[in-house]
Design a protein around this motif. Sequence first.
Motif, PDB file in Angstrom:
ATOM      1  N   CYS A  57       0.807  -1.219   0.000  1.00 17.05           N
ATOM      2  CA  CYS A  57       0.000   0.000   0.000  1.00 17.05           C
ATOM      3  C   CYS A  57       0.843   1.272   0.000  1.00 17.05           C
ATOM      4  O   CYS A  57       0.292   2.373  -0.152  1.00 17.05           O
ATOM      5  CB  CYS A  57      -0.944   0.003   1.202  1.00 17.05           C
ATOM      6  N   ASP A  61      -3.512  -0.864   5.960  1.00 18.09           N
ATOM      7  CA  ASP A  61      -3.055  -2.073   5.281  1.00 18.09           C
ATOM      8  C   ASP A  61      -3.067  -3.264   6.225  1.00 18.09           C
ATOM      9  O   ASP A  61      -2.912  -3.116   7.446  1.00 18.09           O
ATOM     10  CB  ASP A  61      -1.653  -1.876   4.696  1.00 18.09           C
ATOM     11  N   VAL A 105      -8.670  -4.627  -2.094  1.00 17.64           N
ATOM     12  CA  VAL A 105      -9.313  -3.757  -1.104  1.00 17.64           C
ATOM     13  C   VAL A 105     -10.580  -4.461  -0.626  1.00 17.64           C
ATOM     14  O   VAL A 105     -11.367  -4.949  -1.440  1.00 17.64           O
ATOM     15  CB  VAL A 105      -9.682  -2.382  -1.700  1.00 17.64           C
ATOM     16  N   ALA A 154      -8.885   3.520   6.931  1.00 19.38           N
ATOM     17  CA  ALA A 154      -8.253   2.803   5.823  1.00 19.38           C
ATOM     18  C   ALA A 154      -6.834   2.452   6.240  1.00 19.38           C
ATOM     19  O   ALA A 154      -6.043   3.343   6.545  1.00 19.38           O
ATOM     20  CB  ALA A 154      -8.245   3.660   4.560  1.00 19.38           C
ATOM     21  N   ALA A 194     -11.870   3.046  -3.764  1.00 18.47           N
ATOM     22  CA  ALA A 194     -10.550   2.543  -3.369  1.00 18.47           C
ATOM     23  C   ALA A 194     -10.127   1.371  -4.251  1.00 18.47           C
ATOM     24  O   ALA A 194      -8.944   1.262  -4.626  1.00 18.47           O
ATOM     25  CB  ALA A 194     -10.576   2.126  -1.900  1.00 18.47           C
ATOM     26  N   GLN A 195     -11.067   0.494  -4.587  1.00 16.92           N
ATOM     27  CA  GLN A 195     -10.731  -0.641  -5.448  1.00 16.92           C
ATOM     28  C   GLN A 195     -10.266  -0.167  -6.817  1.00 16.92           C
ATOM     29  O   GLN A 195      -9.313  -0.707  -7.385  1.00 16.92           O
ATOM     30  CB  GLN A 195     -11.937  -1.574  -5.581  1.00 16.92           C
ATOM     31  N   SER A 233      -2.772  -6.010   1.495  1.00 21.46           N
ATOM     32  CA  SER A 233      -4.022  -5.462   0.965  1.00 21.46           C
ATOM     33  C   SER A 233      -4.472  -4.272   1.802  1.00 21.46           C
ATOM     34  O   SER A 233      -3.969  -4.029   2.904  1.00 21.46           O
ATOM     35  CB  SER A 233      -5.102  -6.536   0.951  1.00 21.46           C
ATOM     36  N   LEU A 234      -5.441  -3.524   1.277  1.00 20.14           N
ATOM     37  CA  LEU A 234      -6.012  -2.373   1.974  1.00 20.14           C
ATOM     38  C   LEU A 234      -7.344  -2.787   2.578  1.00 20.14           C
ATOM     39  O   LEU A 234      -8.138  -3.491   1.937  1.00 20.14           O
ATOM     40  CB  LEU A 234      -6.209  -1.209   1.007  1.00 20.14           C
TER      41      LEU A 234
END
Length: 308
Positions: A45, A127, A89, A125, A69-70, A132-133
């Motif tokens: 991230c 990681d 995400v 938000a 976000a995706q 991944s987020l």
Amino acid sequence: LELPPGAACQVRLGQDPVVTGYVDHYIPSISAADHSIHVIGRSNCSDLIDCEAEWPGGPLSNQTVLGLAQRLAAAYGPPINGVAEGIPVATDVSDLPVLPQTNLMLGESAFDIIDRMARFSAVLAYDLPDGSLFLSRAGTRRAASGFVEGVNVEHAYIDFSADQIYSDYNAYIQSVDTFTDLGQGGNQIHTVRDLNCKRHRALVIISEGGGLGNDVAIKRAEWEAARRFGRSRVIRLVTDSWRDAAGALWEPNTLVPVHLPKLKFSAESMLISEVTFLKREGSGTTAEITLMAPEAFLPQPINLTPLY
């Protein structure tokens, strides 16, 4: 170089990943007595933080923060045949609002936008160990055990503070009231009082004009009171294991009970904010933990369409 800068890497403790990302710095050194290697890296991230937001056209509309976000994260991630595979995400929040239409500004990073939209959506938000987020609210998971003086706490201290809390959080429509000679009744829209502050101390929050401006100012006043009190008790301790009673690694954004009677503190739900895993000769396997109340991590309310 064994670990060249830019190389993909993963840090594991046993079989559990802790960080999945890239090497940023590889620093070998020598002296007359030793040879050492220092490696610094970050999560996948990190590219969302460092790099520009890529969004065709610029306008952002009809999106939740998850969808946005995706799409932003799809431009980055480990390459496969020279093409970024995207950073996954996910979220555990089911009631994400649809974001009002706004525009991407050149020079903003992907995370600048994700963070702003996350605050509007009242989520954090951050990681995960797999790179991944994740979008979540503060304090949704509980560890299998906590920290108890005389059981698994080797050292602890608490910073009880009062310099950043206020008795009155006052939300106003504008900073200059042209009718101030008639009083502030028409300009002041909300006051939140914190009884934890033992003397009069006032803080002013000015509404950002535009749609929902006054509503956001009210939420800001409530947020300031909750967050500041949450950060007025910061616990830092060293525990004798990397893992809780179920064998899971201590993780940020996890709720735990804390009982430190000699420090006159006991709470059933404190939130882990930082974890440092250590293994040293003499002290063995330990973890340095920072904890605060869950309110300390509430996202700041934001008006996405302010007028100044």
